[in-house]
Design a protein around this motif. Sequence first.
Motif, mmCIF file in Angstrom:
data_model
loop_
_atom_site.group_PDB
_atom_site.id
_atom_site.type_symbol
_atom_site.label_atom_id
_atom_site.label_comp_id
_atom_site.label_asym_id
_atom_site.label_seq_id
_atom_site.Cartn_x
_atom_site.Cartn_y
_atom_site.Cartn_z
ATOM 1 N N ALA A 7 2.097 3.850 19.065
ATOM 2 C CA ALA A 7 0.992 4.091 18.560
ATOM 3 C C ALA A 7 0.945 4.693 17.036
ATOM 4 N N HIS A 8 1.826 5.054 16.681
ATOM 5 C CA HIS A 8 2.123 5.487 15.316
ATOM 6 C C HIS A 8 2.303 4.312 14.267
ATOM 7 N N ALA A 9 2.991 3.257 14.895
ATOM 8 C CA ALA A 9 3.312 1.947 14.390
ATOM 9 C C ALA A 9 1.905 1.435 14.224
ATOM 10 N N GLN A 10 1.190 1.226 15.171
ATOM 11 C CA GLN A 10 0.145 0.559 15.234
ATOM 12 C C GLN A 10 -0.978 1.172 14.267
ATOM 13 N N ALA A 11 -1.065 2.392 14.110
ATOM 14 C CA ALA A 11 -1.880 3.205 13.175
ATOM 15 C C ALA A 11 -1.594 2.924 11.623
ATOM 16 N N LEU A 12 -0.333 2.803 11.548
ATOM 17 C CA LEU A 12 0.206 2.594 10.170
ATOM 18 C C LEU A 12 -0.026 1.162 10.045
ATOM 19 N N GLY A 13 0.109 0.216 11.001
ATOM 20 C CA GLY A 13 -0.346 -1.120 10.620
ATOM 21 C C GLY A 13 -1.744 -1.233 10.161
ATOM 22 N N TYR A 14 -2.560 -0.531 10.769
ATOM 23 C CA TYR A 14 -4.205 -0.685 10.498
ATOM 24 C C TYR A 14 -4.454 0.080 9.068
ATOM 25 N N PHE A 15 -3.604 1.172 8.871
ATOM 26 C CA PHE A 15 -3.916 1.680 7.563
ATOM 27 C C PHE A 15 -3.496 0.697 6.235
ATOM 28 N N TYR A 16 -2.243 -0.039 6.758
ATOM 29 C CA TYR A 16 -1.978 -0.898 5.703
ATOM 30 C C TYR A 16 -2.760 -1.846 5.423
ATOM 31 N N GLN A 17 -3.473 -2.544 6.433
ATOM 32 C CA GLN A 17 -4.371 -3.634 6.573
ATOM 33 C C GLN A 17 -5.764 -2.986 5.585
ATOM 34 N N VAL A 18 -6.272 -1.850 5.977
ATOM 35 C CA VAL A 18 -7.286 -1.559 5.093
ATOM 36 C C VAL A 18 -6.838 -1.302 3.631
ATOM 37 N N ARG A 19 -5.729 -0.311 3.530
ATOM 38 C CA ARG A 19 -5.333 -0.329 1.989
ATOM 39 C C ARG A 19 -5.033 -1.675 1.309
ATOM 40 N N TYR A 20 -4.540 -2.555 1.884
ATOM 41 C CA TYR A 20 -4.341 -3.683 1.303
ATOM 42 C C TYR A 20 -5.617 -4.632 1.186
ATOM 43 N N ALA A 21 -6.537 -4.426 1.727
ATOM 44 C CA ALA A 21 -8.005 -5.068 1.773
ATOM 45 C C ALA A 21 -8.344 -4.338 0.552
ATOM 46 N N LEU A 22 -8.269 -3.030 0.111
ATOM 47 C CA LEU A 22 -8.766 -2.542 -0.941
ATOM 48 C C LEU A 22 -7.963 -3.263 -2.281
ATOM 49 N N PHE A 23 -6.754 -3.403 -2.164
ATOM 50 C CA PHE A 23 -6.117 -3.951 -3.475
ATOM 51 C C PHE A 23 -6.612 -5.383 -3.823
ATOM 52 N N LEU A 24 -6.778 -5.907 -2.577
ATOM 53 C CA LEU A 24 -7.132 -7.483 -2.810
ATOM 54 C C LEU A 24 -8.684 -7.350 -3.150
ATOM 55 N N LEU A 25 -9.697 -6.783 -2.835
ATOM 56 C CA LEU A 25 -10.839 -6.625 -3.356
ATOM 57 C C LEU A 25 -10.847 -6.338 -4.961
ATOM 58 N N LEU A 26 -10.016 -5.326 -5.133
ATOM 59 C CA LEU A 26 -10.129 -4.917 -6.553
ATOM 60 C C LEU A 26 -9.623 -5.877 -7.497
ATOM 61 N N LYS A 27 -8.666 -7.025 -7.089
ATOM 62 C CA LYS A 27 -8.152 -7.861 -8.074
ATOM 63 C C LYS A 27 -8.898 -9.137 -7.822
ATOM 64 N N ALA A 28 -9.885 -8.985 -7.283
ATOM 65 C CA ALA A 28 -10.614 -10.416 -6.724
ATOM 66 C C ALA A 28 -11.887 -10.791 -7.946
#
Length: 398
Positions: A7-28
Amino acid sequence: MSTQFSAHAQALGYFYQVRYALFLLLKASDDSCIYIEKLDDISFDNDGTPLELIQTKHHINARGSLSNASSDIWKTIRVWSEGILDRELDEENTKFTLISNDIAIEGSAASLLSAGSNRNIEAAMEILINTAETSSSNSNKKAYEKFLELTDEQKKAFLRNTIILDCADNIAEAKEKILHEIRYVTRPKHVESVYERLEGIWFDKVIKHLLTNSNSSISHRELQEKLHDLQEQFSRDNLPIDFFNAIVPTEKELKEDERIFVEQLKLIEISNRRIEKAISDYYKAFKQRSKWIRDDLIIIDELNSYEERLIDEWERKFEIMIEDIGKEKSKDIFIKKGRALFNWMDGEAEFNIRKNCDEPYVVRGSYHMLANKLKVGWHLEFIERLGYLLGNITGDDQ
């Protein structure tokens, strides 16, 4: 693997997805729009037509390996293949990207679909078809079937537009990339504070986006507006406001040393609903001022000077109240005049801690903090009536 770890790994993966989406949109680009888990983990589109789909795969124990039968690869291929088969995705005009912090094995399909010099679509396609036809993996079975359902032309177009980026940043490194993107819009000493608030706004936005099953996108321009708003809050004549929507305690949940200002309000018979509002202002101001100090946005001397201004103005109003009461000393007049003084503070007092920091809860809550120390009050005899409470808390004799 334990359920807790999974569950911890799954949650971390989701946080990673959302954080990486923020990075991608910032530089879009300025006209970019992003969806979270509409068709995929992350998607960029133009007028509702998918232009780029991005899957993110994050593992705690990176760097693992992306083999030809890797579940990360085949889960992603299944999602994209189903989209093509259902005609939701155009394999000719959509960019498919898998971002993983694992390592593509040399010579594997993943390595041949990278953006590097060894990229080879035909070889990757042959490996994937062979894997789908010969692998005994039950977990990948559906993915194999969907991929094989594609025509050869669809497979070629699909893989031609597919890029696998291995050895990607982990969740901590993704933060560093975001910090790098925003460093030009704020002073260096405020970058971390701006980042913290921007990510908080972003996660809140994404959560609401998902909870409402929203079909609307989140645009680059919208994100830039939020960033510019934050930038203005960190100017020299302003301060950020972080607790407007904070969940506040009830009167019963207040500590003993936090209840004196409530007793002050009861002396002038303020309604329970207004007391609840006062507790809200007190709590938000206390949390806000503490956060400003922790974030090194304000120093104690500035807060002390601000409180001196508040006390000075209160003293002027309090003296006017004393003159108005004159010799007409009665319970009713004390309550009436005290309530009028409180109403002035609650509705009219406008003393910004900084020129452009005009959030009302800062003023009201700061007054309640002073009232909690009996440095200001509303009832003419507030010291005489409540001084013992302060003594009980401090242990001093009154």
